[in-house]
Design an enzyme around this catalytic site. Structure first.
Site: not given
Ligand code: CMP
Length: 144
Positions: A10, A50, A113, A116, A127
């Site tokens: 990310k 998302y 975080n 992913h 995805e």
């Protein structure tokens, strides 16, 4: 079975220079990199990726964050890679993630975080299809 999964460093992971460290962990574990690109994320792609979180209070924040600066999108292949990658990443909230995991070692924020990874075979297919074309992905035997 030889599976494939979608993994993304990310914006926080890219900005904190963790691409190399993360790629190294997956390489050393024994998984095979079959596709990768550094890219800016459109709002459309972020919202689609998302989609399951659309009704969550943090959805807007999540989309803003993932589109805020480039991500490093990857596809990794190997036996059990979907579940093993999740173990290597650690729990979603880095504050609770075990030391030795990527989030456990490098993060404290649930929003930022670092990484992913697809959470199931169905998510992985979905995805990979969103982020990569078939032509983006390679298929090769390791010979060295
Ligand atoms: P990820 O595995 O990419 O999938 C959904 C993301 O939502 C998750 O990682 C977190 O980064 C993010 N997320 C979960 N809970 C929160 C929260 N309370 N605030 C902001 N982001 C969140």
């Amino acid at each position: 079975a030889n599976e494939k999964t979608f993994i993304m460093v990310k914006p926080d992971g890219v900005q904190r220079n963790l691409i190399g460290e993360i790629v190294t962990r997956f390489e050393k574990k024994g998984f095979q990199l079959v596709g990768a690109k550094l890219m800016s994320v459109s709002k459309e792609l972020a919202e689609e990726h998302y989609g399951e979180h659309k009704e969550r209070p943090f959805f807007g924040e999540l989309v803003d964050f993932i589109t805020s600066s480039p991500v490093f999108a990857m596809v990794w292949e190997g036996p059990g890679v979907i579940a093993t990658a999740r173990q290597m990443m650690g729990t979603t909230n880095p504050s609770e993630a075990a030391p030795g995991t990527i989030r456990g070692d490098y993060g404290i924020s649930v929003g930022m975080n670092i990484i992913h990874g697809s959470d199931s075979a169905e998510s992985a297919e979905r995805e990979m299809g969103l982020w990569f074309t078939d032509q983006d992905l390679t298929s090769y035997d390791k010979t060295l």
